[in-house]
Design a protein around this motif. Structure first.
Motif, mmCIF file in Angstrom:
data_model
loop_
_atom_site.group_PDB
_atom_site.id
_atom_site.type_symbol
_atom_site.label_atom_id
_atom_site.label_comp_id
_atom_site.label_asym_id
_atom_site.label_seq_id
_atom_site.Cartn_x
_atom_site.Cartn_y
_atom_site.Cartn_z
ATOM 1 N N ALA A 142 -45.483 11.948 9.229
ATOM 2 C CA ALA A 142 -45.990 10.994 7.777
ATOM 3 C C ALA A 142 -44.672 10.054 7.597
ATOM 4 O O ALA A 142 -45.301 8.927 7.294
ATOM 5 C CB ALA A 142 -46.141 11.892 6.736
ATOM 6 N N LEU A 143 -43.721 10.291 7.747
ATOM 7 C CA LEU A 143 -42.592 9.190 7.754
ATOM 8 C C LEU A 143 -42.743 8.272 8.548
ATOM 9 O O LEU A 143 -42.727 6.852 8.409
ATOM 10 C CB LEU A 143 -41.146 9.847 7.859
ATOM 11 C CG LEU A 143 -40.300 9.915 6.654
ATOM 12 C CD1 LEU A 143 -40.568 9.099 5.617
ATOM 13 C CD2 LEU A 143 -39.524 11.368 6.540
ATOM 14 N N ALA A 144 -43.112 8.627 9.936
ATOM 15 C CA ALA A 144 -43.162 7.458 11.152
ATOM 16 C C ALA A 144 -44.382 6.664 10.684
ATOM 17 O O ALA A 144 -44.625 5.228 10.923
ATOM 18 C CB ALA A 144 -43.362 8.288 12.478
ATOM 19 N N ARG A 145 -45.462 7.165 10.172
ATOM 20 C CA ARG A 145 -46.767 6.472 9.886
ATOM 21 C C ARG A 145 -46.527 5.434 8.693
ATOM 22 O O ARG A 145 -46.861 4.481 8.873
ATOM 23 C CB ARG A 145 -48.002 7.287 9.503
ATOM 24 C CG ARG A 145 -49.086 6.736 9.484
ATOM 25 C CD ARG A 145 -50.386 7.409 9.292
ATOM 26 N NE ARG A 145 -50.883 7.563 8.156
ATOM 27 C CZ ARG A 145 -52.026 8.030 7.726
ATOM 28 N NH1 ARG A 145 -52.717 8.665 8.718
ATOM 29 N NH2 ARG A 145 -52.668 8.199 6.463
ATOM 30 N N ALA A 146 -45.526 5.954 7.687
ATOM 31 C CA ALA A 146 -45.376 5.073 6.489
ATOM 32 C C ALA A 146 -44.443 3.889 6.874
ATOM 33 O O ALA A 146 -44.562 2.779 6.420
ATOM 34 C CB ALA A 146 -44.488 6.007 5.368
ATOM 35 N N LEU A 147 -43.528 4.372 8.049
ATOM 36 C CA LEU A 147 -42.778 3.267 8.254
ATOM 37 C C LEU A 147 -43.375 2.258 9.496
ATOM 38 O O LEU A 147 -42.706 0.964 9.453
ATOM 39 C CB LEU A 147 -41.187 3.845 9.174
ATOM 40 C CG LEU A 147 -40.269 4.748 7.931
ATOM 41 C CD1 LEU A 147 -39.540 5.337 9.068
ATOM 42 C CD2 LEU A 147 -39.568 3.236 7.634
ATOM 43 N N ALA A 148 -44.313 2.778 10.115
ATOM 44 C CA ALA A 148 -44.884 1.499 11.040
ATOM 45 C C ALA A 148 -45.422 0.267 10.591
ATOM 46 O O ALA A 148 -45.080 -0.798 11.176
ATOM 47 C CB ALA A 148 -46.350 2.245 11.584
ATOM 48 N N ILE A 149 -45.732 0.223 9.190
ATOM 49 C CA ILE A 149 -46.135 -1.129 8.761
ATOM 50 C C ILE A 149 -45.006 -1.986 8.259
ATOM 51 O O ILE A 149 -45.120 -3.059 7.532
ATOM 52 C CB ILE A 149 -47.143 -0.777 7.610
ATOM 53 C CG1 ILE A 149 -46.795 -0.204 6.581
ATOM 54 C CG2 ILE A 149 -48.366 -0.432 8.072
ATOM 55 C CD1 ILE A 149 -47.139 -0.392 5.001
ATOM 56 N N GLU A 150 -43.809 -1.471 8.477
ATOM 57 C CA GLU A 150 -42.562 -2.100 8.189
ATOM 58 C C GLU A 150 -42.619 -2.395 6.542
ATOM 59 O O GLU A 150 -42.419 -3.625 6.106
ATOM 60 C CB GLU A 150 -41.963 -3.309 8.885
ATOM 61 C CG GLU A 150 -41.823 -2.973 10.362
ATOM 62 C CD GLU A 150 -41.595 -4.175 11.217
ATOM 63 O OE1 GLU A 150 -40.831 -4.889 10.626
ATOM 64 O OE2 GLU A 150 -42.060 -4.285 12.464
ATOM 65 N N PRO A 151 -42.568 -1.421 5.795
ATOM 66 C CA PRO A 151 -42.789 -1.545 4.508
ATOM 67 C C PRO A 151 -41.692 -2.213 3.691
ATOM 68 O O PRO A 151 -40.600 -1.841 4.348
ATOM 69 C CB PRO A 151 -43.125 0.011 3.657
ATOM 70 C CG PRO A 151 -42.498 0.766 4.862
ATOM 71 C CD PRO A 151 -42.381 0.171 6.096
ATOM 72 N N THR A 152 -41.726 -2.795 2.672
ATOM 73 C CA THR A 152 -40.796 -3.279 1.844
ATOM 74 C C THR A 152 -39.855 -1.909 1.050
ATOM 75 O O THR A 152 -38.601 -1.980 1.111
ATOM 76 C CB THR A 152 -40.853 -4.195 0.751
ATOM 77 O OG1 THR A 152 -42.101 -4.969 1.196
ATOM 78 C CG2 THR A 152 -39.929 -4.922 0.046
ATOM 79 N N VAL A 153 -40.784 -1.290 0.725
ATOM 80 C CA VAL A 153 -40.121 0.049 0.121
ATOM 81 C C VAL A 153 -40.779 1.095 0.579
ATOM 82 O O VAL A 153 -42.111 1.214 0.694
ATOM 83 C CB VAL A 153 -40.251 -0.008 -1.451
ATOM 84 C CG1 VAL A 153 -38.887 -0.463 -2.067
ATOM 85 C CG2 VAL A 153 -41.529 -0.483 -1.857
ATOM 86 N N LEU A 154 -40.198 2.342 0.549
ATOM 87 C CA LEU A 154 -40.882 3.614 1.077
ATOM 88 C C LEU A 154 -40.662 4.492 -0.238
ATOM 89 O O LEU A 154 -39.869 4.646 -0.721
ATOM 90 C CB LEU A 154 -39.997 4.088 2.343
ATOM 91 C CG LEU A 154 -40.432 5.335 3.048
ATOM 92 C CD1 LEU A 154 -41.835 5.043 3.844
ATOM 93 C CD2 LEU A 154 -39.263 5.696 4.112
#
Ligand SMILES: Nc1ncnc2c1ncn2[C@@H]1O[C@H](COP(=O)(O)OP(=O)(O)OP(=O)(O)O)[C@@H](O)[C@H]1O
Length: 340
Positions: A142-154
């Motif tokens: 889930a963390l990898a998926r959230a990071l994939a879009i290069e978010p400004t904030v997690l």
């Protein structure tokens, strides 16, 4: 500052979930929203992410006023306690999802996903289905998926809440190390003070819709702003009209010095490395005070139940005023007893 929250209010019907909350969350840090259940942590996180709309107030993310932007325009990554993975897609495809819908070139997606899977140590599970992963592995996916879009904030809402204590601790260490590698501004919700103290650079303590204190783990533990923060972040005991940490009390068996409070040992408990000594003070009314000592301190003092001791506060220890005592049923009974 990566996130500026100004004068945010949120009600659900008559219930005030957030009461004029303002907080600045620094860029590149791991910030914990910590507080008891129902205090408003998730509501604040959801307002940052755009999943919930504030009644009044502003949310600015990296200089952009996001108050009225939908979640998909805020460039935030989410991880929740119960992660909703696409069950029929492999781990690799789940991680790639955000990039695929953004129609990134295939080769770019492949190398980015490889990188992310390595980052979360799931390379060998790339072709498995989510149901073939353990709970901890699923949260890493889930963390990898959230990071994939290069978010400004997690934004992480109790990401390890559903896992057992041991896995939870492992993932906590892992999140800290991951954050040291990627430095994405991260806000995570937890009700677990130990988790916040261990992982966060900064902690925002939220209770009953209000911010009680913002500070580093050391600030909060050593210099709590009030009795709520003091009690929520660690063990406390009351001596006179002050709250104090049990390990900040000193105990001796010599002659009392000015300011010492006398008492008698009521109970001794050995808890691993620490010894917990309960002292009943001799004053009127008597107080039950808890003192923690190391094994060596305890041995050197040669204490036993019933021994007369003196208590004092260690130099430079922090105390907060104790909250007014709630009347107990015994008090009520006393006040109802005729005095003659
Ligand atoms: N959609 C909603 N409708 C009505 N009440 C809500 C809604 N969402 C949250 N609340 C209420 O607002 C309060 C704050 O909830 P919130 O989830 O923010 O708390 P929390 O600090 O994250 O607690 P927890 O750790 O239990 O999730 C709670 O009393 C909750 O019942």
């Amino acid at each position: 500052m990566s996130i500026e929250i100004t004068n945010v209010n949120k009600r659900f019907g008559d219930f005030v979930a957030l009461d004029d909350v303002s907080v600045s969350i620094p860029t590149g840090q791991l910030t914990a929203l910590l507080g008891p259940s129902g205090g408003g942590k998730s509501t604040l996180l959801r307002i940052i992410g755009g999943l919930e709309q504030a009644d009044t107030g502003r949310v600015v993310i990296e200089g952009v006023d996001a108050t009225n932007l939908p979640p998909q325009k805020r460039n935030v990554g989410f991880v929740f306690q119960h992660y909703a993975a696409f069950k029929h897609l492999s781990v690799r495809r789940n991680v790639a999802f955000g990039l695929e819908i953004r129609k990134r070139p295939k080769a770019e997606i492949r190398s980015r996903v490889d990188e992310l899977l390595a980052l979360v140590h799931l390379e060998q599970f790339a072709e498995r289905l989510p149901s073939q992963l353990s709970g901890g592995q699923r949260q890493r996916m889930a963390l990898a998926r959230a990071l994939a879009i290069e978010p400004t904030v997690l934004l992480l809402d109790e990401p390890f809440g559903a896992l057992d204590a041991k896995v939870r601790r492992e993932l906590r260490d892992w999140l800290r190390r991951l954050h040291d590698e990627v430095h994405v501004s991260t806000v995570f919700v937890t009700h677990d003070q130990e988790e916040a103290l261990e992982v966060a650079d900064e902690i925002v303590v939220i209770n009953e819709g209000r911010i009680e204190q913002i500070g580093s783990p050391d600030d909060l533990y050593d210099r709590p702003a009030n009795d709520f923060v003091m009690s929520f972040l660690g063990p406390v005991t009351q001596l006179g009209d002050r709250l104090v940490r049990p390990h900040d009390l000193q105990l001796h068996t010599g002659d009392p010095a000015a300011g010492d409070i006398g008492g008698q040992i009521a109970r001794i408990n050995r808890i691993g490395f620490e010894i917990r000594v309960d002292v009943a003070t001799t004053g009127q009314p008597s107080q039950d005070v808890v003192v923690t000592l190391t094994r060596n301190e305890f041995r050197a003092l040669g204490l036993d139940v019933g021994a007369a001791v003196n208590l004092r506060l260690a130099p430079e220890s922090h105390t907060t005023p104790a909250p007014p005592r709630q009347p107990t049923p015994a008090d009520t009974a006393k006040s109802l007893t005729p005095s003659h």
